[in-house]
Write an enzyme that holds these catalytic residues in place. Structure first.
Site, PDB file in Angstrom:
ATOM      1  CG  LEU A   1     -43.876 -46.825 -46.196  1.00 47.77           C
ATOM      2  CD1 LEU A   1     -44.370 -47.933 -46.157  1.00 47.77           C
ATOM      3  CD2 LEU A   1     -44.713 -45.374 -46.957  1.00 47.77           C
TER       4      LEU A   1
ATOM      5  CE  LYS B   1     -37.446 -51.649 -39.384  1.00 47.75           C
ATOM      6  NZ  LYS B   1     -37.428 -52.597 -38.071  1.00 47.75           N
TER       7      LYS B   1
ATOM      8  CG  ASP C   1     -36.973 -48.869 -29.138  1.00 39.69           C
ATOM      9  OD1 ASP C   1     -36.291 -47.732 -28.832  1.00 39.69           O
ATOM     10  OD2 ASP C   1     -36.669 -48.659 -30.279  1.00 39.69           O
TER      11      ASP C   1
END
Length: 412
Positions: A94, A126, A223
């Protein structure tokens, strides 16, 4: 114990290596263990001959086991996640970041075991790169925050895998992918977002940031960027990737001193220069993303002509003018926004991008401004409002012309 404290203080005064100083303080904290159950961090002034700063030191550094046990997350086996992603096949990817790839997978909603593709619950897995300590730190930080923080505008972390050298995280699947893809990728799959959807996404992302900055969470995201804003099937925005998040002060005056990390272009100038991190640092990053949404351009783009590669420097002269703002607006959404809406969005971006942190709005003010833009930003909405005002004026004129004459007028 008193003698040991004297030695620690003596070393702090004469050792200029901050990492070594923090290590001493860390072990001193572990020895004392004299802290309140509700306080994970306190500010300790560490001074040397060159600088003075307030640094957030974890007096109760939670071990890896404590973080995992308190996270309320599902612990997955590596074999199950390998099966769920079809052995991490390349066509299941992805996305890819600095610390690993994200794969699409399927699991049973009840047993959380691997399911056949197209059945059960869709997940995003992930898988962190196995080399390097930094990846493990971010993996653990992600669990530390998303294992405890819950909000509609934060991506949901379902579980993790810690098995031998394998480090994986399992998230809810976000059907529309990242905001970055919709803004910058040119393909039939990623259609340009309309003006209304951009403002919806901006508001959702701001609400997620508002939760992080709230007294309940007290987290500096650190972030905030377009690739970390994910969209579900209904274009609801959710913040992802908390590997760089920090506990920090929210009063706007104190700060966390930390090693500079993040993405160039999005990080606030004062943080890049000094390492001083505050909630207003996130506001600057939000302003960068909002400007990207308005213009359809990346904050840094070496493929642009000289003078246009830095988005902020290029766009800033045009943002405050109602006549010139159209020169920087994304051509793909031309005709979808009103001049008033475009100028309000640009003005908000300018405020967020103020060089001095104290002149930036807080996140509550950002949310309020974006809520107002949901109602007044589009051409259709402004046209309807003008039509209503015109109708109201016409009806008032007609009412005035058809008033019955007064008795005094009849007598005359």
């Amino acid at each position: 114990m008193i003698h040991l404290l004297c030695i620690v203080i003596y070393v702090i005064r004469f050792v200029k290596n901050q990492d070594f100083t923090l290590t001493l303080l860390h072990y001193w904290a572990k020895l004392t263990k004299n802290i309140g159950s509700n306080s994970r961090y306190v500010g300790i002034d560490v001074k040397d001959t060159s600088s003075s700063s307030s640094i957030a030191i974890p007096l109760t550094p939670r071990s890896e086991g404590e973080i995992l046990d308190s996270s309320n997350l599902k612990s997955f086996g590596f074999i199950d996640l390998r099966a769920a992603t079809r052995n991490f096949r390349p066509d299941s990817v992805l996305g890819e970041g600095g610390f690993g790839c994200v794969f699409k997978g399927w699991i049973d909603e009840h047993t959380f075991k691997a399911a056949k593709p197209g059945t059960g619950m869709v997940i995003a897995v992930k898988r962190l790169n196995q080399e390097g300590l930094q990846g493990h730190k971010e993996w653990l930080t992600e669990i530390n925050y998303l294992g405890q923080l819950y909000h509609p505008n934060l991506v949901k972390l379902i579980g993790y895998c810690l098995e031998d050298e394998h480090r994986l995280l399992v998230y809810e699947f976000m059907a529309r992918g990242s905001l970055e893809n919709h803004l910058f990728r040119r393909s039939s799959y990623f259609q340009p977002l309309s003006w209304n959807l951009r403002m919806k996404v901006a508001l959702g992302a701001a609400k997620g940031l508002a939760y992080l900055h709230s007294p309940e969470a007290k987290v500096i995201y650190r972030d905030f960027k377009s690739s970390n804003i994910l969209l579900d099937a209904n274009y609801n925005a959710k913040l992802s990737d908390f590997g760089l998040a920090k506990d920090g002060p929210m009063d706007g005056k104190s700060y966390v001193s930390t090693r500079v990390m993040g993405t160039y272009g999005y990080a606030a100038p004062e943080y890049m220069a000094t390492g001083h991190l505050t909630a207003r640092s996130d506001i600057y990053s939000f302003g960068v993303v909002l400007l990207e949404m308005i213009t359809g351009r990346r904050v840094m783009d070496k493929n642009r002509p000289q003078g246009e590669q830095n988005l902020i420097q290029w766009a800033r002269p045009y943002l405050a003018s109602k006549r010139r703002i159209f020169r920087v607006m994304d051509a793909r959404i031309e005709g979808q926004y009103s001049p008033t809406g475009a100028l309000k969005a640009a003005t908000l971006a300018i405020k967020c991008l103020a060089i001095e942190p104290k002149y930036r709005p807080n996140i509550k003010e950002v949310v309020k401004a974006l809520e107002q833009l949901q109602d007044t930003g589009s051409v259709k909405t402004e046209a309807v409002q003008k039509h209503r005002r015109s109708c109201a004026k016409d009806s008032s004129r007609k009412a005035a012309s058809h008033r019955r004459p007064s008795a005094a007028t009849v007598v005359a």
